[in-house]
Design a protein around this motif. Sequence first.
Motif, mmCIF file in Angstrom:
data_model
loop_
_atom_site.group_PDB
_atom_site.id
_atom_site.type_symbol
_atom_site.label_atom_id
_atom_site.label_comp_id
_atom_site.label_asym_id
_atom_site.label_seq_id
_atom_site.Cartn_x
_atom_site.Cartn_y
_atom_site.Cartn_z
ATOM 1 N N GLN A 2 0.957 -1.178 -0.004
ATOM 2 C CA GLN A 2 -0.064 0.050 0.072
ATOM 3 C C GLN A 2 0.881 1.292 -0.096
ATOM 4 O OE1 GLN A 2 -2.719 0.552 3.272
ATOM 5 N NE2 GLN A 2 -4.140 1.732 2.106
ATOM 6 N N VAL A 3 0.589 2.099 -0.946
ATOM 7 C CA VAL A 3 1.018 3.287 -0.821
ATOM 8 C C VAL A 3 0.154 4.458 -0.206
ATOM 9 C CG1 VAL A 3 1.979 5.438 -2.417
ATOM 10 C CG2 VAL A 3 2.257 3.035 -3.239
ATOM 11 N N GLU A 4 0.705 5.116 0.614
ATOM 12 C CA GLU A 4 -0.288 5.975 1.245
ATOM 13 C C GLU A 4 -1.154 6.764 0.548
ATOM 14 O OE1 GLU A 4 1.875 8.448 4.245
ATOM 15 O OE2 GLU A 4 -0.108 9.448 4.887
ATOM 16 N N GLY A 5 -2.594 6.894 0.890
ATOM 17 C CA GLY A 5 -3.418 7.561 -0.014
ATOM 18 C C GLY A 5 -3.913 6.948 -1.175
ATOM 19 N N LYS A 6 -3.517 5.468 -1.375
ATOM 20 C CA LYS A 6 -3.850 4.606 -2.521
ATOM 21 C C LYS A 6 -4.345 3.561 -1.979
ATOM 22 C CE LYS A 6 -0.851 6.737 -6.133
ATOM 23 N NZ LYS A 6 0.178 6.152 -7.235
ATOM 24 N N GLU A 7 -5.212 2.742 -2.981
ATOM 25 C CA GLU A 7 -5.706 1.342 -2.535
ATOM 26 C C GLU A 7 -4.608 0.535 -2.382
ATOM 27 O OE1 GLU A 7 -9.782 2.340 -2.562
ATOM 28 O OE2 GLU A 7 -8.934 0.495 -2.275
ATOM 29 N N ARG A 8 -4.902 -0.672 -1.440
ATOM 30 C CA ARG A 8 -4.006 -1.785 -1.140
ATOM 31 C C ARG A 8 -4.031 -2.686 -2.387
ATOM 32 N NH1 ARG A 8 -6.940 -2.742 4.522
ATOM 33 N NH2 ARG A 8 -5.695 -1.207 5.796
ATOM 34 N N GLU A 9 -2.872 -3.056 -2.622
ATOM 35 C CA GLU A 9 -2.601 -3.970 -3.727
ATOM 36 C C GLU A 9 -2.310 -5.421 -3.413
ATOM 37 O OE1 GLU A 9 0.137 -2.469 -6.490
ATOM 38 O OE2 GLU A 9 -0.242 -3.830 -8.205
ATOM 39 N N GLY A 10 -2.769 -6.472 -3.851
ATOM 40 C CA GLY A 10 -2.246 -7.822 -3.619
ATOM 41 C C GLY A 10 -1.153 -8.172 -4.653
ATOM 42 N N VAL A 11 0.010 -8.696 -4.089
ATOM 43 C CA VAL A 11 1.092 -8.895 -4.856
ATOM 44 C C VAL A 11 1.232 -10.337 -4.997
ATOM 45 C CG1 VAL A 11 3.569 -9.014 -4.796
ATOM 46 C CG2 VAL A 11 2.234 -7.051 -3.826
ATOM 47 N N ALA A 12 1.183 -11.192 -4.120
ATOM 48 C CA ALA A 12 1.277 -12.690 -4.512
ATOM 49 C C ALA A 12 0.738 -13.412 -3.060
ATOM 50 C CB ALA A 12 2.748 -13.109 -4.438
ATOM 51 N N ARG A 13 0.381 -14.712 -3.347
ATOM 52 C CA ARG A 13 0.063 -15.458 -2.164
ATOM 53 C C ARG A 13 0.399 -16.865 -2.390
ATOM 54 N NH1 ARG A 13 -6.509 -16.629 -3.890
ATOM 55 N NH2 ARG A 13 -5.818 -18.095 -5.442
ATOM 56 N N ILE A 14 0.605 -17.731 -1.198
ATOM 57 C CA ILE A 14 1.113 -18.940 -1.416
ATOM 58 C C ILE A 14 0.368 -19.962 -0.465
ATOM 59 C CG2 ILE A 14 2.782 -18.607 0.485
ATOM 60 C CD1 ILE A 14 4.559 -20.489 -1.116
ATOM 61 N N TRP A 15 -0.125 -21.198 -0.773
ATOM 62 C CA TRP A 15 -0.881 -22.044 -0.120
ATOM 63 C C TRP A 15 0.199 -22.992 0.542
ATOM 64 C CZ3 TRP A 15 -4.811 -23.173 2.495
ATOM 65 C CH2 TRP A 15 -5.279 -24.104 2.977
ATOM 66 N N THR A 16 0.550 -22.919 1.864
ATOM 67 C CA THR A 16 1.544 -23.422 2.541
ATOM 68 C C THR A 16 1.697 -25.041 2.471
ATOM 69 O OG1 THR A 16 0.366 -23.515 4.898
ATOM 70 C CG2 THR A 16 1.711 -21.621 4.105
ATOM 71 N N GLU A 17 0.407 -25.619 2.482
ATOM 72 C CA GLU A 17 0.497 -27.122 2.348
ATOM 73 C C GLU A 17 1.176 -27.386 1.114
ATOM 74 O OE1 GLU A 17 -1.047 -28.789 4.770
ATOM 75 O OE2 GLU A 17 -0.196 -30.791 3.677
ATOM 76 N N SER A 18 0.899 -27.027 0.014
ATOM 77 C CA SER A 18 1.302 -27.516 -1.359
ATOM 78 C C SER A 18 2.547 -26.694 -1.816
ATOM 79 C CB SER A 18 0.148 -27.542 -2.406
ATOM 80 O OG SER A 18 -0.353 -26.326 -2.614
ATOM 81 N N GLY A 19 2.430 -25.393 -1.503
ATOM 82 C CA GLY A 19 3.327 -24.546 -2.078
ATOM 83 C C GLY A 19 2.996 -23.776 -3.305
ATOM 84 N N ALA A 20 1.608 -23.964 -3.866
ATOM 85 C CA ALA A 20 0.641 -23.195 -4.886
ATOM 86 C C ALA A 20 0.846 -21.911 -4.741
ATOM 87 C CB ALA A 20 -0.354 -23.943 -5.239
ATOM 88 N N THR A 21 1.100 -21.022 -5.707
ATOM 89 C CA THR A 21 1.220 -19.532 -5.835
ATOM 90 C C THR A 21 0.627 -19.094 -6.551
ATOM 91 O OG1 THR A 21 3.392 -19.633 -7.415
ATOM 92 C CG2 THR A 21 3.815 -19.872 -5.048
ATOM 93 N N THR A 22 0.180 -17.757 -6.510
ATOM 94 C CA THR A 22 -0.743 -16.914 -7.261
ATOM 95 C C THR A 22 0.039 -15.535 -7.366
ATOM 96 O OG1 THR A 22 -2.726 -18.075 -6.919
ATOM 97 C CG2 THR A 22 -2.720 -15.875 -7.745
ATOM 98 N N TYR A 23 0.104 -14.835 -8.393
ATOM 99 C CA TYR A 23 0.674 -13.636 -8.403
ATOM 100 C C TYR A 23 -0.266 -12.737 -9.275
ATOM 101 C CZ TYR A 23 5.249 -15.905 -7.553
ATOM 102 O OH TYR A 23 6.202 -16.624 -7.093
ATOM 103 N N ALA A 24 -0.006 -11.447 -8.799
ATOM 104 C CA ALA A 24 -0.758 -10.174 -9.363
ATOM 105 C C ALA A 24 0.016 -9.970 -10.547
ATOM 106 C CB ALA A 24 -0.635 -9.073 -8.426
ATOM 107 N N ASP A 25 -0.742 -9.299 -11.659
ATOM 108 C CA ASP A 25 -0.016 -9.146 -12.744
ATOM 109 C C ASP A 25 1.244 -8.346 -12.733
ATOM 110 O OD1 ASP A 25 -3.119 -8.978 -14.741
ATOM 111 O OD2 ASP A 25 -1.815 -10.623 -14.330
ATOM 112 N N SER A 26 1.172 -7.357 -11.594
ATOM 113 C CA SER A 26 2.431 -6.310 -11.597
ATOM 114 C C SER A 26 3.550 -7.176 -11.006
ATOM 115 C CB SER A 26 2.045 -5.314 -10.520
ATOM 116 O OG SER A 26 1.388 -5.897 -9.205
ATOM 117 N N ALA A 27 3.247 -8.397 -10.547
ATOM 118 C CA ALA A 27 4.345 -8.854 -9.904
ATOM 119 C C ALA A 27 4.740 -10.058 -10.661
ATOM 120 C CB ALA A 27 3.874 -9.755 -8.478
ATOM 121 N N LYS A 28 4.265 -10.548 -11.712
ATOM 122 C CA LYS A 28 4.688 -11.867 -12.537
ATOM 123 C C LYS A 28 5.946 -11.458 -13.109
ATOM 124 C CE LYS A 28 0.077 -13.402 -13.256
ATOM 125 N NZ LYS A 28 -1.156 -13.855 -14.189
#
Length: 124
Positions: free
Chosen positions: A39-65
Motif C-alpha cells: 500500500q502506498v499512502e493514500g492509495k488502494e491496497r494491492e495484492g502482490v502474491a499468495r502461497i498455499w503453505t500445504e502444497s506451495g501453490a502460488t498466485t501472482y498479481a499481474d504487476s508481480a509476475k
Amino acid sequence: QVRLVESGGGSVQPGGSLRLSCAASGWIYTGRCMAWFRQVEGKEREGVARIWTESGATTYADSAKGRFTISQDKAKNTVYLQMDSLQPEDSAMYYCVADQMCYNLERMDLWQYRGQGTQVTVSS
C-alpha cells in the motif's frame, strides 16, 4: 495468538532487489494461506502474491509476475517475497497476511491476520 513479523524492507535503487520475510508464530503453519499486499499512502491496497503453505501453490498479481517470487521455508514457518528489477512504482509498505482460507488478492481486509508491515523504497 497468531503473530506475523515482516522484515527485509529498505531502500534500493531502481533495478535492484530485496527479499522480504514474514515469520509466522502462534498457529499451525501448514494448511494455511499466506500472502503479500502493498500500500502506498493514500492509495488502494494491492495484492502482490499468495502461497498455499500445504502444497506451495502460488498466485501472482499481474504487476508481480516475472519479477517477484513468493516462497516458503516450512521449517522456519516463514514466507519470503523475492523482489527483483524493482522500480520506483514498487515503493510501498508491504504487509504479510495470513488466513486458513486462500482469499483472492483483491481484498486485504478478508484476511484474518496481518503483520505491521515493512517499508520498501525504490529511488535513485
